[in-house]
Design an enzyme around this catalytic site. Sequence first.
Site, mmCIF file in Angstrom:
data_model
loop_
_atom_site.group_PDB
_atom_site.id
_atom_site.type_symbol
_atom_site.label_atom_id
_atom_site.label_comp_id
_atom_site.label_asym_id
_atom_site.label_seq_id
_atom_site.Cartn_x
_atom_site.Cartn_y
_atom_site.Cartn_z
ATOM 1 N N GLU A 228 37.199 29.254 58.040
ATOM 2 C CA GLU A 228 37.012 30.601 57.488
ATOM 3 C C GLU A 228 37.084 30.450 55.976
ATOM 4 O OE1 GLU A 228 36.245 33.126 59.168
ATOM 5 O OE2 GLU A 228 37.049 32.914 61.185
ATOM 6 N N CYS A 262 38.628 37.684 51.137
ATOM 7 C CA CYS A 262 37.371 36.998 51.463
ATOM 8 C C CYS A 262 36.294 38.007 51.826
ATOM 9 C CB CYS A 262 37.592 36.013 52.604
ATOM 10 S SG CYS A 262 38.321 36.774 54.057
HETATM 11 P P1 NAP Z 1 42.607 26.924 48.979
HETATM 12 O O1 NAP Z 1 42.956 26.430 47.654
HETATM 13 O O2 NAP Z 1 41.531 26.256 49.743
HETATM 14 O O3 NAP Z 1 43.957 26.925 49.825
HETATM 15 C C1 NAP Z 1 43.964 27.251 51.185
HETATM 16 C C2 NAP Z 1 44.904 26.299 51.908
HETATM 17 O O4 NAP Z 1 44.321 24.984 51.900
HETATM 18 C C3 NAP Z 1 46.259 26.142 51.255
HETATM 19 O O5 NAP Z 1 47.222 25.984 52.256
HETATM 20 C C4 NAP Z 1 46.112 24.881 50.440
HETATM 21 O O6 NAP Z 1 47.335 24.243 50.171
HETATM 22 C C5 NAP Z 1 45.261 24.053 51.364
HETATM 23 N N1 NAP Z 1 44.494 23.002 50.721
HETATM 24 C C6 NAP Z 1 43.923 22.989 49.500
HETATM 25 N N2 NAP Z 1 43.209 21.861 49.310
HETATM 26 C C7 NAP Z 1 43.345 21.123 50.438
HETATM 27 C C8 NAP Z 1 42.855 19.871 50.868
HETATM 28 N N3 NAP Z 1 42.068 19.119 50.100
HETATM 29 N N4 NAP Z 1 43.182 19.417 52.097
HETATM 30 C C9 NAP Z 1 43.950 20.174 52.897
HETATM 31 N N5 NAP Z 1 44.456 21.373 52.556
HETATM 32 C C10 NAP Z 1 44.142 21.851 51.351
HETATM 33 O O7 NAP Z 1 42.189 28.459 48.950
HETATM 34 P P2 NAP Z 1 42.850 29.626 48.115
HETATM 35 O O8 NAP Z 1 42.294 29.583 46.767
HETATM 36 O O9 NAP Z 1 44.312 29.632 48.273
HETATM 37 O O10 NAP Z 1 42.304 30.882 48.934
HETATM 38 C C11 NAP Z 1 41.237 31.614 48.509
HETATM 39 C C12 NAP Z 1 39.968 31.258 49.264
HETATM 40 O O11 NAP Z 1 40.165 31.489 50.665
HETATM 41 C C13 NAP Z 1 38.825 32.150 48.863
HETATM 42 O O12 NAP Z 1 37.645 31.409 48.756
HETATM 43 C C14 NAP Z 1 38.738 33.131 50.023
HETATM 44 O O13 NAP Z 1 37.488 33.759 50.155
HETATM 45 C C15 NAP Z 1 39.082 32.257 51.171
HETATM 46 N N6 NAP Z 1 39.500 33.045 52.326
HETATM 47 C C16 NAP Z 1 38.676 33.113 53.406
HETATM 48 C C17 NAP Z 1 39.015 33.917 54.491
HETATM 49 C C18 NAP Z 1 38.143 34.036 55.702
HETATM 50 O O14 NAP Z 1 38.610 34.550 56.708
HETATM 51 N N7 NAP Z 1 36.905 33.579 55.666
HETATM 52 C C19 NAP Z 1 40.211 34.628 54.453
HETATM 53 C C20 NAP Z 1 41.015 34.534 53.320
HETATM 54 C C21 NAP Z 1 40.647 33.738 52.263
HETATM 55 P P3 NAP Z 1 48.035 24.353 48.715
HETATM 56 O O15 NAP Z 1 48.394 25.769 48.512
HETATM 57 O O16 NAP Z 1 49.215 23.469 48.866
HETATM 58 O O17 NAP Z 1 47.022 23.848 47.727
#
Ligand code: NAP
Length: 454
Positions: A228, A262
């Site tokens: 997602e 999102c």
């Molecule tokens: P993010 O940086 O990707 O973080 C999400 C999760 O992934 C966190 O637990 C993060 O841990 C972990 N993570 C980051 N890099 C990783 C890697 N290389 N390997 C494994 N895990 C990793 O996202 P965000 O900036 O917090 O969230 C915002 C994004 O989420 C936006 O793009 C939003 O649109 C999307 N989102 C999508 C939905 C949906 O349902 N489609 C819902 C909500 C949000 P750390 O915090 O420790 O870095």
Amino acid sequence: MAIQTQNPVNGEIIKKFEAHTDAQVDEAIKASLSAHKILRNWSFEDRAKAMQKAGDILEKEAEDFGKIMTLEMGKTFKSAVAEAKKCAWVCRHYAERAEGYLADESVESGASKSYRKYLPIGPVLAVMPWNYPFWQVMRFAAPALMAGNTGLLKHASNVPQCALAIEDIFERAGFPNGAFKTLLISGSKVERILRDDRVRAATLTGSEPAGASVASICGEEIKPTVLELGGSDPFIIMPSADIQKAVSVGTTARTQNNGQSCIAAKRFLVHADIYDDVKAKFIKAFEALKIGDPMAEETDIGPLVNKDGRDTISKQVEKAIKDGAKRVTGAEPIDGKGYYFKPGIIEDIPKSSDAYHEEIFGPVMLLYKVKNLDEAIEIANESPFGLGSSVWTTDKAEQDKAITRIEAGATFINSMTSSDPRLPFGGIKRSGYGRELSAEGIHAFCNVKTVSIA
Ligand code: NAP
């Protein structure tokens, strides 16, 4: 990234957490597998009893959970309490419906009896974001546990108290010890878990790079994934729409969760005949939003999650303006303590600008004038994302065209895109794949076993 609670209202670091060691992670995986072996033998009735209890806890303690959410990521307290209550709803939904969703499905074949049987697969790793710190997790956990799977949570590093509170809810609800474990680890520790044979699948809600990394490791390990990811949802307004309602709902759709959702409407595509009127109404609505302490009842918009989040959005807006876009109102950081950002609107975004294609994860509306629905759909589909979409028209032919032609996981007519336990949720294109919620959400991590009895 340090695992800590930092208050976005003032930047103060409230609490730091020691990351779990590899040995502690291994213990958690072991406990998760043991719990799965117990839970898969529980009746649906017993699983439902525990899941209803989780729902009761969420409902009764919604304000306590709300306070943690607001403290860790800045959403308004009233929306945080609503989020906890929505989590109770998803628990109750699956408590009541899982048995039906997973009932054997008879299929006619040459055999005397043949059917589909849904069986759990084991421990599933959930990598989750901070923006809906309870909801994103619970919408995975409720169907997973009701199916007899177990959950390992790697939550975002800035919401550790939320992550621990969720583990505690399932413990208190009476699920087997280890059925839902929180791992306090950084993203760099995820690969080791994905490569562990005891972990059978992964789900990730978050950014594209994180999703691509998890999916490629799981690809090598031949493990199923649900992703997602981001979105840049279109919100199309046609002349037949109830304009006042479209503006009011559109303002909420863009600024909900301080603009960090999102499925927030991000690109507003407005018919030329009503463009000036709609724009004037949006300016008025945005300028009336109350920005302030997220704990205060009257606040509409709290701070953005952290400095990085605010800097990124500020840079995206400034770059778009340099590229030729016009600032209509707001869309700029607010000086002073905390990570506040004034909700705003920009228009005339050139196709050559990054802002035309990327996700803006903050309260900034991108406004476009379109000559007809075809042009609106064309622009809507130019996005690399395909999560939700919202279309405002009372014309049945226009509704049908939008439903069929918009490339997205959901189209909402005359309402905003939202998630609902009864409806599947997910995206296409770079918004990810797989579905959460409803029947699809519980089938996602099941072995759909073919049974044939000669
Ligand atoms: P993010 O940086 O990707 O973080 C999400 C999760 O992934 C966190 O637990 C993060 O841990 C972990 N993570 C980051 N890099 C990783 C890697 N290389 N390997 C494994 N895990 C990793 O996202 P965000 O900036 O917090 O969230 C915002 C994004 O989420 C936006 O793009 C939003 O649109 C999307 N989102 C999508 C939905 C949906 O349902 N489609 C819902 C909500 C949000 P750390 O915090 O420790 O870095």
